[in-house]
Write a protein that holds these residues in place. Sequence first.
Motif, PDB file in Angstrom:
ATOM      1  N   VAL A 194      -4.296  -0.551   6.057  1.00 13.73           N
ATOM      2  CA  VAL A 194      -4.314  -0.854   5.333  1.00 13.73           C
ATOM      3  C   VAL A 194      -5.611  -0.556   4.756  1.00 13.73           C
ATOM      4  CG1 VAL A 194      -4.801  -3.173   3.057  1.00 13.73           C
ATOM      5  CG2 VAL A 194      -2.885  -3.282   4.680  1.00 13.73           C
ATOM      6  N   TRP A 198       2.008   2.226  -3.381  1.00 10.16           N
ATOM      7  CA  TRP A 198       1.154   2.651  -4.458  1.00 10.16           C
ATOM      8  C   TRP A 198       0.665   4.227  -3.781  1.00 10.16           C
ATOM      9  CZ3 TRP A 198      -2.224  -2.407  -3.125  1.00 10.16           C
ATOM     10  CH2 TRP A 198      -3.533  -1.582  -2.860  1.00 10.16           C
ATOM     11  N   THR A 199       0.495   4.614  -2.657  1.00  5.90           N
ATOM     12  CA  THR A 199      -0.097   5.612  -2.107  1.00  5.90           C
ATOM     13  C   THR A 199       1.423   6.756  -2.078  1.00  5.90           C
ATOM     14  OG1 THR A 199       0.099   4.983  -0.181  1.00  5.90           O
ATOM     15  CG2 THR A 199      -1.742   4.241  -1.232  1.00  5.90           C
ATOM     16  N   GLU A 211       1.400   7.176   4.389  1.00  3.91           N
ATOM     17  CA  GLU A 211       1.001   6.032   5.339  1.00  3.91           C
ATOM     18  C   GLU A 211       1.813   6.319   6.058  1.00  3.91           C
ATOM     19  OE1 GLU A 211      -1.350   4.488   3.968  1.00  3.91           O
ATOM     20  OE2 GLU A 211      -0.509   5.557   2.424  1.00  3.91           O
ATOM     21  N   VAL A 261       1.083  -1.297   0.360  1.00  2.00           N
ATOM     22  CA  VAL A 261       0.052  -0.048  -0.116  1.00  2.00           C
ATOM     23  C   VAL A 261       0.988   1.504   0.423  1.00  2.00           C
ATOM     24  CG1 VAL A 261      -1.709   1.682   1.610  1.00  2.00           C
ATOM     25  CG2 VAL A 261      -2.055  -0.359   1.107  1.00  2.00           C
ATOM     26  N   THR A 294      -6.518   2.585   1.464  1.00  3.85           N
ATOM     27  CA  THR A 294      -6.984   1.452   0.588  1.00  3.85           C
ATOM     28  C   THR A 294      -8.232   2.551  -0.050  1.00  3.85           C
ATOM     29  OG1 THR A 294      -6.292  -0.650   0.156  1.00  3.85           O
ATOM     30  CG2 THR A 294      -8.014  -0.609  -0.490  1.00  3.85           C
ATOM     31  N   TRP A 341      -6.307   5.867  -1.557  1.00  7.09           N
ATOM     32  CA  TRP A 341      -6.073   6.327  -2.822  1.00  7.09           C
ATOM     33  C   TRP A 341      -7.546   5.438  -4.226  1.00  7.09           C
ATOM     34  CZ3 TRP A 341      -7.075   1.181  -5.495  1.00  7.09           C
ATOM     35  CH2 TRP A 341      -6.371   1.280  -6.952  1.00  7.09           C
ATOM     36  N   TRP A 342      -8.081   5.269  -3.356  1.00  7.49           N
ATOM     37  CA  TRP A 342      -9.609   4.982  -4.573  1.00  7.49           C
ATOM     38  C   TRP A 342     -10.109   6.441  -4.696  1.00  7.49           C
ATOM     39  CZ3 TRP A 342     -11.410   1.191  -7.439  1.00  7.49           C
ATOM     40  CH2 TRP A 342     -12.448   1.172  -7.886  1.00  7.49           C
ATOM     41  N   GLY A 358      -1.026   0.669  -8.576  1.00  2.00           N
ATOM     42  CA  GLY A 358      -1.695   1.450  -8.830  1.00  2.00           C
ATOM     43  C   GLY A 358      -0.746   2.973  -8.352  1.00  2.00           C
TER      44      GLY A 358
END
Length: 352
Positions: free
Chosen positions: A106, A34-35, A121, A31, A110, A113-114, A253
């Motif tokens: 997480v 991707w963030t 983080e 995570v 998530t 991120w969406w 992502g």
Amino acid sequence: MTISLADFLGRLLSSPALVITVILTTGVIMVNGWTDAPNAIATCVSTRSMAPRTAILMAAVFNFLGVFCMTMLNATVAETIYRMVDFGGDTHAALIALCAALFAIVLWATVAWWFGIPTSESHALIAGISGAAIALQGGISGINGNEWIKVLYGLLLSTILGFGMGWGTVKIVELICKNLNRRRTTLFFQGAQIAGGAAMAFMHGAQDGQKFMGVFMLGVFLANGQGTVSNFRIPIWLMAFCSIVMALGTSIGGYRIIKAVGMDMVKLEKYQGFSADMTGAGCLLIASIFGTPVSTTHTKTTAIMGVGAAKRLSSVNWGVVKEMVFTWILTFPGCGLIGFLMANLFLHLFKI
């Protein structure tokens, strides 16, 4: 104290609790990939100095180098995270609380991120494990205030210093290049920005890699019934594992965050992207030397804001900034509350 790969794999095969811990910790690291990791390469991708796939590969390599070099020279960031909370006492209950905290992180990341919002983080990690420790200990006695204060210092450092240095750096660059040929300087800064992106990826590994490895080691020790380990060494195999998982997360992502940070918030030219990258890397280096956990997201995005504001305030899309800041403000209480609730739920469901 350290642990070899062979010893770790042996323990993994014989401990279901350790398997669950490793899966959740890996999820948190991915995570982060991707963030948080995309912030390092957002500017060099948005200015088209590098193609996204090439930038992701570069980020993976320099993330590992940052993790390896800084951990060898100064592992105090990992030690700060490791000692931030007290999961002491019953190691079985402590491991359940830690797993709940990782699950909460997480979940929080998530959702953010969406919506394409670059959360921190680092702060989600700190808030999640703090909330879980409060649930486990029944109060704030599970929080180590001496280590927590470093987080607050880091928050101020990443925000104020990032913006100020971003503004100052781009002004200096503009002054130096004022009378130079525009085409030549553009070509120069295209290459220089690649170097700046590599420096940001290196410092991202140096900062965030250490944080998540500290939690990984905490989970391993708790799964083995060791709740009082005070001195430990991070093995090279864990550094490589952390870097690979981060790179995988970025490739899956990362583009959402690259778009939000590098394209939607401020439209940057190559020399501005270079200024933001070098500012971010410089701030992270200062924090890492002093062992202060800072948010790479805050550092890089405030540096970009400072660079954009140096041209004119209207260059910054303050609507996007408002969304980011709102999410940052919510991270500590929001992820901390989720960690607290999840820890209580997990302790109720799984504690023997």
